[in-house]
Design a protein around this motif. Structure first.
Motif, PDB file in Angstrom:
ATOM      1  N   ILE A 109      43.684  70.147  83.105  1.00 36.62           N
ATOM      2  CA  ILE A 109      43.334  71.430  83.399  1.00 36.62           C
ATOM      3  C   ILE A 109      42.292  71.595  84.421  1.00 36.62           C
ATOM      4  N   ILE A 110      41.174  70.780  84.206  1.00 36.86           N
ATOM      5  CA  ILE A 110      40.028  71.020  85.070  1.00 36.86           C
ATOM      6  C   ILE A 110      40.056  70.421  86.304  1.00 36.86           C
ATOM      7  N   ILE A 111      41.004  69.120  86.308  1.00 33.64           N
ATOM      8  CA  ILE A 111      40.952  68.644  87.715  1.00 33.64           C
ATOM      9  C   ILE A 111      41.789  69.604  88.638  1.00 33.64           C
ATOM     10  N   PRO A 112      42.853  70.192  88.399  1.00 32.18           N
ATOM     11  CA  PRO A 112      43.703  70.968  89.120  1.00 32.18           C
ATOM     12  C   PRO A 112      42.515  72.222  89.776  1.00 32.18           C
ATOM     13  N   ALA A 113      41.784  72.672  88.683  1.00 32.60           N
ATOM     14  CA  ALA A 113      40.791  73.705  88.867  1.00 32.60           C
ATOM     15  C   ALA A 113      39.876  73.443  89.984  1.00 32.60           C
ATOM     16  N   VAL A 157      25.358  81.294  76.555  1.00 32.85           N
ATOM     17  CA  VAL A 157      26.559  82.272  76.893  1.00 32.85           C
ATOM     18  C   VAL A 157      28.008  81.676  76.442  1.00 32.85           C
ATOM     19  N   THR A 158      28.604  82.234  75.762  1.00 33.55           N
ATOM     20  CA  THR A 158      29.923  81.538  75.443  1.00 33.55           C
ATOM     21  C   THR A 158      31.088  82.672  75.661  1.00 33.55           C
ATOM     22  N   LYS A 159      32.206  82.121  75.768  1.00 35.97           N
ATOM     23  CA  LYS A 159      33.400  82.826  75.780  1.00 35.97           C
ATOM     24  C   LYS A 159      34.586  82.256  75.423  1.00 35.97           C
ATOM     25  N   LYS A 160      35.643  83.073  74.795  1.00 37.71           N
ATOM     26  CA  LYS A 160      36.911  82.418  74.568  1.00 37.71           C
ATOM     27  C   LYS A 160      37.638  82.568  75.755  1.00 37.71           C
ATOM     28  N   ILE A 161      38.138  81.282  76.125  1.00 37.57           N
ATOM     29  CA  ILE A 161      39.045  81.262  77.454  1.00 37.57           C
ATOM     30  C   ILE A 161      40.421  81.057  77.363  1.00 37.57           C
ATOM     31  N   GLY A 162      40.947  80.848  76.181  1.00 35.52           N
ATOM     32  CA  GLY A 162      42.382  80.446  75.819  1.00 35.52           C
ATOM     33  C   GLY A 162      42.575  80.045  74.379  1.00 35.52           C
ATOM     34  N   THR A 163      44.014  79.868  74.092  1.00 36.03           N
ATOM     35  CA  THR A 163      44.358  79.439  73.008  1.00 36.03           C
ATOM     36  C   THR A 163      45.346  78.233  73.105  1.00 36.03           C
ATOM     37  N   MET A 164      45.344  77.060  72.362  1.00 37.62           N
ATOM     38  CA  MET A 164      46.249  75.904  72.609  1.00 37.62           C
ATOM     39  C   MET A 164      47.086  75.876  71.322  1.00 37.62           C
ATOM     40  N   ILE A 276      27.326  77.751  89.613  1.00 34.77           N
ATOM     41  CA  ILE A 276      27.986  77.722  88.110  1.00 34.77           C
ATOM     42  C   ILE A 276      28.878  78.832  87.862  1.00 34.77           C
ATOM     43  N   ARG A 277      28.759  80.057  88.554  1.00 34.14           N
ATOM     44  CA  ARG A 277      29.681  80.965  88.475  1.00 34.14           C
ATOM     45  C   ARG A 277      30.974  80.718  88.834  1.00 34.14           C
ATOM     46  N   ALA A 278      30.815  80.005  90.093  1.00 32.21           N
ATOM     47  CA  ALA A 278      32.161  79.603  90.662  1.00 32.21           C
ATOM     48  C   ALA A 278      33.047  78.643  89.908  1.00 32.21           C
ATOM     49  N   VAL A 279      32.306  77.823  89.381  1.00 33.61           N
ATOM     50  CA  VAL A 279      33.134  76.642  88.595  1.00 33.61           C
ATOM     51  C   VAL A 279      33.551  77.250  87.143  1.00 33.61           C
ATOM     52  N   ILE A 280      32.914  78.153  86.511  1.00 29.90           N
ATOM     53  CA  ILE A 280      33.217  79.106  85.450  1.00 29.90           C
ATOM     54  C   ILE A 280      34.442  79.907  85.730  1.00 29.90           C
ATOM     55  N   ASP A 281      34.509  80.597  86.722  1.00 29.25           N
ATOM     56  CA  ASP A 281      35.642  81.378  87.320  1.00 29.25           C
ATOM     57  C   ASP A 281      36.965  80.662  87.597  1.00 29.25           C
ATOM     58  N   VAL A 282      36.998  79.401  87.951  1.00 31.40           N
ATOM     59  CA  VAL A 282      38.119  78.500  88.418  1.00 31.40           C
ATOM     60  C   VAL A 282      38.687  78.050  87.090  1.00 31.40           C
ATOM     61  N   ILE A 283      37.790  77.594  86.155  1.00 28.67           N
ATOM     62  CA  ILE A 283      38.099  77.174  84.895  1.00 28.67           C
ATOM     63  C   ILE A 283      38.876  78.072  84.224  1.00 28.67           C
ATOM     64  N   SER A 284      38.168  79.200  84.113  1.00 28.55           N
ATOM     65  CA  SER A 284      38.679  80.371  83.229  1.00 28.55           C
ATOM     66  C   SER A 284      39.990  80.756  83.503  1.00 28.55           C
ATOM     67  N   ASP A 285      40.387  80.832  85.098  1.00 31.06           N
ATOM     68  CA  ASP A 285      41.595  81.009  85.817  1.00 31.06           C
ATOM     69  C   ASP A 285      42.527  80.162  85.229  1.00 31.06           C
ATOM     70  N   ALA A 286      42.005  78.825  85.268  1.00 33.57           N
ATOM     71  CA  ALA A 286      43.099  77.801  84.833  1.00 33.57           C
ATOM     72  C   ALA A 286      43.638  77.941  83.445  1.00 33.57           C
ATOM     73  N   PHE A 287      42.746  78.412  82.503  1.00 34.71           N
ATOM     74  CA  PHE A 287      43.247  78.711  81.184  1.00 34.71           C
ATOM     75  C   PHE A 287      44.026  79.763  80.993  1.00 34.71           C
ATOM     76  N   SER A 288      43.612  80.934  81.636  1.00 32.19           N
ATOM     77  CA  SER A 288      44.360  82.096  81.853  1.00 32.19           C
ATOM     78  C   SER A 288      45.810  82.050  82.047  1.00 32.19           C
ATOM     79  N   GLY A 289      45.994  81.098  82.986  1.00 34.49           N
ATOM     80  CA  GLY A 289      47.498  80.917  83.549  1.00 34.49           C
ATOM     81  C   GLY A 289      48.251  79.954  82.770  1.00 34.49           C
ATOM     82  N   LEU A 290      47.757  79.489  81.602  1.00 30.22           N
ATOM     83  CA  LEU A 290      48.148  78.225  80.822  1.00 30.22           C
ATOM     84  C   LEU A 290      49.029  78.742  79.679  1.00 30.22           C
ATOM     85  N   LYS A 291      50.348  78.216  79.505  1.00 27.18           N
ATOM     86  CA  LYS A 291      51.258  78.726  78.502  1.00 27.18           C
ATOM     87  C   LYS A 291      50.729  77.892  77.258  1.00 27.18           C
ATOM     88  N   GLU A 292      50.461  78.606  76.052  1.00 26.19           N
ATOM     89  CA  GLU A 292      50.291  77.830  74.718  1.00 26.19           C
ATOM     90  C   GLU A 292      51.323  77.106  74.213  1.00 26.19           C
TER      91      GLU A 292
END
Length: 292
Positions: A109-113, A157-164, A276-292
């Motif tokens: 997930i993170i490598i493609p991000a 600072v934490t946030k939920k970015i997905g569910t697996m 830091i913000r840029a890396v957080i954004d691409v990781i969050s986007d990667a998880f938002s597009g992930l099918k559970e």
């Protein structure tokens, strides 16, 4: 007047005390074992007393070392806090960002991000640390962490970015040797090490195959997948990862599957820093597009 200890001295002492050996301490500070030995000798000569005692299994604190340790850790915390404040004012979209996650998330997930990040911000260098251990954001072991458990440190600072969702899988090799696991008799499983036995997927695997024998233990999800493909045993694997392995066969008769939330954490002093913000954004986007 010469100070008995400066920050380099304290860092040498702290790392050896934490790691327990010169070789591990040298690796942590990206230097050599002889260099760490010389630094420790020089430090104890300046202090005029032993802070660490060598034993067959490594170093242990002396009574004086125990007293110094608490003070040294407080100084370390202040130094790191100061570095974070200075680093947090850096507005450039360039430089190093350290990210830690378990191996299956890091590689798939993170490598493609990061590849997406490089197309827009080529001067940001991500240092990716695939590790099942909970590396400390407060001690700057990483800038960003992705975990399957909530963060407890109030400075983060934490946030939920997905569910697996995970499923139970075998391979054709396994079925040919042991038959289809329609019941729990005479079967083998691939389980985590004891330090992760509390995890939902570990408990679910044990409950659904309570009479099965453990054939392999590992905290590496990638190793679990390879073991499952080789027919070693039944494994509980994230569905997103198993879906790209044609050799894996899901046991669809098990309906209640383990699900885990995915959390991202960053120290509060760094969260507005552009790189830091840029890396957080691409990781969050990667998880938002992930099918559970």
């Amino acid at each position: 007047m010469e100070h008995l200890m400066d920050w380099d001295d304290l860092q040498t002492f702290l790392v050896i005390a934490r790691e327990g050996s010169l070789s591990a301490a040298a690796k942590a500070l990206n230097t050599t074992q002889p260099t760490m030995g010389r630094r420790l000798t020089k430090l104890e000569q300046k202090v005029g007393a032993r802070l660490l005692e060598r034993h067959p299994r490594g170093f242990a604190l002396t009574s004086l070392g125990e007293q110094v340790l608490g003070n040294a850790e407080r100084i370390e915390a202040e130094v790191i806090a100061t570095e974070r404040v200075i680093k947090g004012r850096d507005i450039a979209l360039e430089g190093i960002v350290k990210v830690t996650a378990v191996d299956v998330v890091a590689s798939r997930i993170i490598i493609p991000a990061i590849a997406n990040l490089q197309s827009t911000h080529p001067n940001i260098v991500v240092e990716l640390i695939p590790d099942a251990r909970l590396l400390s954001l407060s001690r700057r072991e990483a800038d960003i962490a992705v975990r399957f458990t909530r963060f407890e440190n109030m400075d983060l600072v934490t946030k939920k970015i997905g569910t697996m969702t995970a499923g139970f899988y075998v391979s054709q090799k396994y079925i040919e040797k042991h038959g289809h696991p329609q019941n729990t008799d005479n079967h083998k499983i691939i389980q985590v090490l004891e330090d992760q036995s509390h995890l939902e997927e570990a408990r679910a695997l044990g409950q659904n195959f309570s009479n099965a024998k453990i054939a392999l233990r590992t905290n590496s999800r990638e190793a679990m997948i390879m073991g499952c493909k080789q027919g070693i045993g039944i494994a509980c694997i994230p569905k997103f990862r198993a879906s790209i392995e044609p050799e894996l066969i899901e046991l669809n008769e098990i309906k209640e599957l383990p699900r885990r939330d995915v959390w991202l954490g960053v120290h509060s002093d760094l969260r507005h820093m552009p790189r830091i913000r840029a890396v957080i954004d691409v990781i969050s986007d990667a998880f938002s597009g992930l099918k559970e």
